[in-house]
Enzyme design. Structure first.
Site, PDB file in Angstrom:
ATOM      1  N   LYS A 101      28.529  45.553  40.749  1.00 46.12           N
ATOM      2  CA  LYS A 101      29.190  45.904  39.494  1.00 46.12           C
ATOM      3  C   LYS A 101      29.919  44.682  38.933  1.00 46.12           C
ATOM      4  CE  LYS A 101      33.177  47.460  42.109  1.00 46.12           C
ATOM      5  NZ  LYS A 101      33.981  48.583  42.572  1.00 46.12           N
ATOM      6  N   TYR A 121      50.371  21.383  24.035  1.00 44.38           N
ATOM      7  CA  TYR A 121      51.040  22.271  23.079  1.00 44.38           C
ATOM      8  C   TYR A 121      52.499  22.494  23.431  1.00 44.38           C
ATOM      9  CZ  TYR A 121      46.716  23.820  20.831  1.00 44.38           C
ATOM     10  OH  TYR A 121      45.558  23.888  20.124  1.00 44.38           O
TER      11      TYR A 121
HETATM   12  C1  LIG Z   1      34.144  48.443  43.935  1.00 42.48           C
HETATM   13  C2  LIG Z   1      33.885  49.567  44.805  1.00 42.48           C
HETATM   14  C3  LIG Z   1      33.627  49.372  46.179  1.00 42.48           C
HETATM   15  C4  LIG Z   1      33.684  48.025  46.851  1.00 42.48           C
HETATM   16  O1  LIG Z   1      34.990  47.692  47.182  1.00 42.48           O
HETATM   17  P1  LIG Z   1      35.342  46.293  47.893  1.00 42.48           P
HETATM   18  O2  LIG Z   1      36.768  46.391  48.170  1.00 42.48           O
HETATM   19  O3  LIG Z   1      35.003  45.246  46.883  1.00 42.48           O
HETATM   20  O4  LIG Z   1      34.498  46.216  49.084  1.00 42.48           O
HETATM   21  C5  LIG Z   1      33.280  50.462  46.932  1.00 42.48           C
HETATM   22  N1  LIG Z   1      33.207  51.691  46.389  1.00 42.48           N
HETATM   23  C6  LIG Z   1      33.478  51.930  45.078  1.00 42.48           C
HETATM   24  C7  LIG Z   1      33.389  53.308  44.551  1.00 42.48           C
HETATM   25  C8  LIG Z   1      33.822  50.876  44.247  1.00 42.48           C
HETATM   26  O5  LIG Z   1      34.079  51.103  42.958  1.00 42.48           O
END
Ligand SMILES: *Cc1c(COP(=O)(O)O)cnc(C)c1O
Length: 834
Positions: free
Chosen positions: A501, A727
């Site tokens: 993701k 800046y």
């Molecule tokens: C992002 C996510 C993970 C992974 O979590 P990590 O801490 O990056 O391993 C697992 N399950 C769900 C539902 C997520 O959204």
């Protein structure tokens, strides 16, 4: 090699009755590399993640007619195929075949084997260069060094070669003795033992014991006598006349002595002294520490083959560092540019073409740019060109650009193999002609292969977004991290859902997805539908779940086989209705339970209604049930986590009573390590896949950083004390200062709170703070402490090997996830394999 299927069956020690007289010239273990179906023998190998038998049907349909399997039951009906059945397995058969070929080699072939933690491939390439002036040399292609790579190397080797160089690598105990049986080296080299990520091999001592097995039967064992660990192991294994140690430290045991000096420009000069007392010096070469070690190993192998010190020194002087890195990046005009740095000879071209072909998705055309290695022997040169033409033609490459002189006959051979051939006398000539050539390459997949460094300039000139800032993504580190976790699963049947993701936590989604697909991951998980659609369009075929579907376009979802998470009755009703309208049945969905995150999902009280609703239809089928932990990485909240885990066990258990095949998953990266007894059928691996540790108790020490954000110095100036910078005149030089400007700013993802000295970048090993405010596209760095050790063009690391992402997240009081996903899409992603 070229044998009939009957001969091969005999060499394996299998039954040859009923086999045809089909001739085989290609052994295949990876179905994706199929190029010559008629003359291919496929070995259906089982690994912990895949089973070659699953590909037999497809290969048969593509014209393959010869297979090695471990059983016949359940195979497709293939009346006209040759089947060699080896109950001990196809891998064993492949190794037996290679072992037989090895034993039948002439006494005049010296077999040299190389193992160790690092440097194997460089040493192999160097030895080939060093020995080729007076011997015919054959070597394993690229880093073909595994349980399958070694046998395939022997199959591809030239049986007439006077020296055969084989690289051997292992990842599990017990593997080396099998490789040793196959290779039976005359001379064996153990390069070094490092405590890398290969935790499966145990301690450094255990690694040393396992790897030195390769040396146990060799006539000559080459090693560094200064390494006490290795030296004492070799002593217990082998009598003195078999041991060939070398030393840089005047160790008396050693048969070859070196000393080395470094000149002010950093060039290394080696002095070699052999046992007869001859001594000679190399000319200065730009070598790293590892290069020096490899040069000594190579020199020792030469000495073991009776070259004297002057001959060795002369040849070592000609060596240049080799790079084995392969980069994939977006090019100009819609090109995809693959830069492969291996010598593009006949043995190396095929694998490079396969690597390219896997990236050709739609009907994009393919172009190969290659140098051709210089070979003195005309017969060998002719054979090499013929083989290269053959490799190009079986893979239907559309056009070829050669950057070397070719004879008319060679041009004819290559023109016959590809649609179009263009020849430049050198890579420099191609570079000069690029303004004219470039438009012809638009939208193509381009492979630029060959060790000629001038080809790097060609690749660079064709790359898109050439401002200096880039996010480099190490795909080998990604694989290592994946395997690091796979080894931590208590049940080998548990699958891994790889979270890609947010565009792979910033690393980009396609290349990581492809890499994980090849590793046999169970699932990919994306956040939104569009990410999934993009992956499907790019050719990812493995199962993909969409965690936060908010489905607006059901047609796209169904058409691309994207499996949604179901977190509410509304959503369930909607998908059932849409599936019904299209006549879809048993569409896989993933049931989300809310055990404590209080975000999305069904709760315990809703289960009876959920189960009833799911039973009342057959449009969708629940294939997994899952939940997410709210505080997996906070030991202080473990009571809460245990409650979540127990709820999940009960609730998911209810669904499993109804659907016994349903798979369960609740653990994220940290959870996998902390609650191993709750791994169930699947686990979800996220941030640790990208090499960011979430625990500091040592349990994740083997992880390797995957992404590095870097840029380069574009301006440098000295200012007197009191000068203000940037800046708002917010930065001020307190003393006379040297200030560097780097082209990266908050629009690239560098948070403004990192200005005014909060962030310290890494330049040539120095840690240097920002000065003044971060601008949109630029920021300034105080490099006073570098002194003269900083120049325009020098690389500047923001995070990567020298600076963990967690350092930045701590400075910003946020989490590493936010740092990774903040790198803006305008920053060029460059993917590479080591
Ligand atoms: C992002 C996510 C993970 C992974 O979590 P990590 O801490 O990056 O391993 C697992 N399950 C769900 C539902 C997520 O959204």
């Amino acid at each position: 090699m070229n044998f009939s299927i009957q001969q091969i069956s005999d060499m394996i020690g299998a039954d040859h009755r009923g086999l045809s007289d089909r001739m085989i010239d290609t052994l295949l273990t990876d179905s994706r590399s199929l190029s010559r179906p008629d003359s291919t023998l496929f070995f259906a190998i089982r690994t912990s993640t895949d089973d070659g038998h699953n590909y037999i049907r497809k290969l048969y349909d593509m014209g393959v007619r010869a297979f090695v399997t471990d059983h016949t039951a359940g195979l497709p009906d293939m009346p006209d195929a040759d089947l060699i059945v080896v109950p001990s397995g196809a891998l064993h058969a492949l190794q037996n075949l290679a072992g037989t070929i090895r034993r039948n080699l002439s006494q005049d072939t010296t077999v040299i084997a190389i193992t160790g933690s690092r440097g194997k491939t460089t040493l192999k390439e160097w030895l080939a260069t060093l020995l080729s002036p007076d011997r015919s040399v054959s070597r394993s292609p690229r880093s073909y060094n595994s349980q399958t790579g070694v046998p395939l190397s022997i199959w591809q080797a030239d049986p007439m070669a006077e020296a055969l160089i084989i690289e051997a690598g292992i990842s599990r105990p017990g593997e080396m003795s099998r490789l040793t049986d196959v290779i039976r080296p005359d001379i064996a080299v153990l390069t070094n033992i490092h405590d890398d990520h290969t935790a499966t091999l145990g301690s450094a001592d255990e690694k040393c014991a396992e790897k030195s097995l390769l040396l146990s039967d060799a006539r000559v064992a080459v090693y560094c006598a200064d390494d006490m660990n290795i030296a004492s192991r070799i002593h217990t294994l082998l009598p003195g006349d078999h041991r060939f140690g070398w030393s840089l430290a005047g160790n008396n045991e050693a048969r070859l002595q070196f000393s080395h000096s470094v000149d002010p420009d950093g060039n290394v000069m080696l002095t070699v002294r052999d046992l007869s007392g001859n001594s000679a010096q190399t000319t200065p070469v730009r070598f790293s520490q590892t290069d020096v070690e490899n040069a000594c190993h190579a020199a020792a192998v030469m000495a073991a083959m009776n070259y004297d010190a002057p001959a060795i020194a002369a040849r070592i002087s000609s060596l240049r560092p080799v790079s084995t890195r392969t980069d994939v990046s977006e090019g100009l005009d819609g090109m995809l540019v693959i830069r492969d740095r291996y010598e593009a000879d006949d043995s190396s071209l095929g694998p490079a073409l396969d690597f390219m072909r896997r990236r050709v998705t739609d009907d994009s055309l393919t172009t190969v740019v290659t140098s051709v290695p210089v070979l003195q022997d005309p017969v060998k040169r002719h054979n090499m060109i013929r083989t290269m033409a053959d490799e190009l033609s079986v893979r239907h490459i559309d056009s070829l650009i050669v950057t070397a002189q070719l004879s008319d006959e060679e041009r004819d051979i290559l023109t016959g193999a590809v649609g179009s051939l263009t020849v430049f006398e050198s890579a420099e000539d191609l570079l000069a002609a690029l303004p004219v050539t470039r438009p012809l390459l638009s939208r193509r997949v381009l492979l630029i292969t060959g060790a000629d460094p001038a080809l790097d300039a060609v690749a660079a000139a064709l790359q898109a977004r050439r401002h200096e800032t880039m996010l480099e993504v190490n795909l080998d580190a990604l694989v290592d991290n994946y395997n690091f976790y796979r080894r931590r699963l208590t049940d080998s049947h548990t699958g891994i859902v790889c979270m890609i993701k947010a565009s792979g936590y910033g690393a980009g989604s396609y290349e990581p997805a492809r890499t994980l697909q090849a590793q046999g991951a169970a699932y990919l998980a994306v956040a939104v539908l569009d990410e999934g659609i993009e992956l499907r369009r790019a050719g990812i075929t493995m199962p993909i779940m969409v965690l936060n579907p908010r489905v607006v376009n059901y047609d796209e979802m169904f058409a691309h086989r994207l499996e949604p998470e179901i977190f509410s009755f509304d959503e369930l009703d909607a998908i059932i209705a849409h599936a019904r309208r299209r006549g879809i049945r048993n569409y896989p969905v993933h049931i989300k339970l809310d055990t404590g995150m209080h975000r999305l999902g069904f709760i315990g009280d809703e289960l009876p209604e959920l189960i009833a609703k799911l039973h009342s239809q057959d449009e969708v089928e629940p294939v997994t049930v899952f939940s997410h932990l709210a505080a997996a990485d906070e030991p202080a909240l473990d009571d809460y986590t245990m409650e979540q885990l127990d709820k999940f066990d009960r609730w998911a258990g209810r669904l499993r009573e109804e659907w016994p095949g349903i798979r369960r998953h609740i653990l994220n990266s940290t959870g996998i390590t902390r609650f191993p007894e709750r791994q169930y059928e699947l686990v979800r691996l996220g941030i640790c896949l990208y090499g960011v540790a979430t625990m500091n108790d040592g349990s994740q020490d083997g992880l390797r950083p995957v992404s590095s954000l870097s840029t380069s110095v574009i301006a440098l100036r000295d200012w007197p004390a009191g000068t203000t910078i940037g800046y708002g005149c917010a930065g001020q030089c307190m003393t006379p200062s040297r200030i560097a400007t780097i082209p990266i700013g908050y629009a690239d993802g560098i948070n403004r709170h990192l200005g005014n000295g909060v962030m310290k970048v890494s330049i040539n090993g120095h840690r240097c703070p920002t000065i003044g405010r971060i601008c949109m596209d630029i920021c300034m760095i105080d490099v006073t402490e570098c002194g003269d050790d900083v120049h325009v063009g020098d690389r500047v690391e923001i995070f990567g090997p020298a600076i963990p992402v967690t350092e930045l997240s701590e400075q910003l009081e946020t989490i590493p996830y936010e740092i990774l996903t903040s790198v803006s899409t305008r920053v060029k992603r460059v993917y590479y394999r080591e």
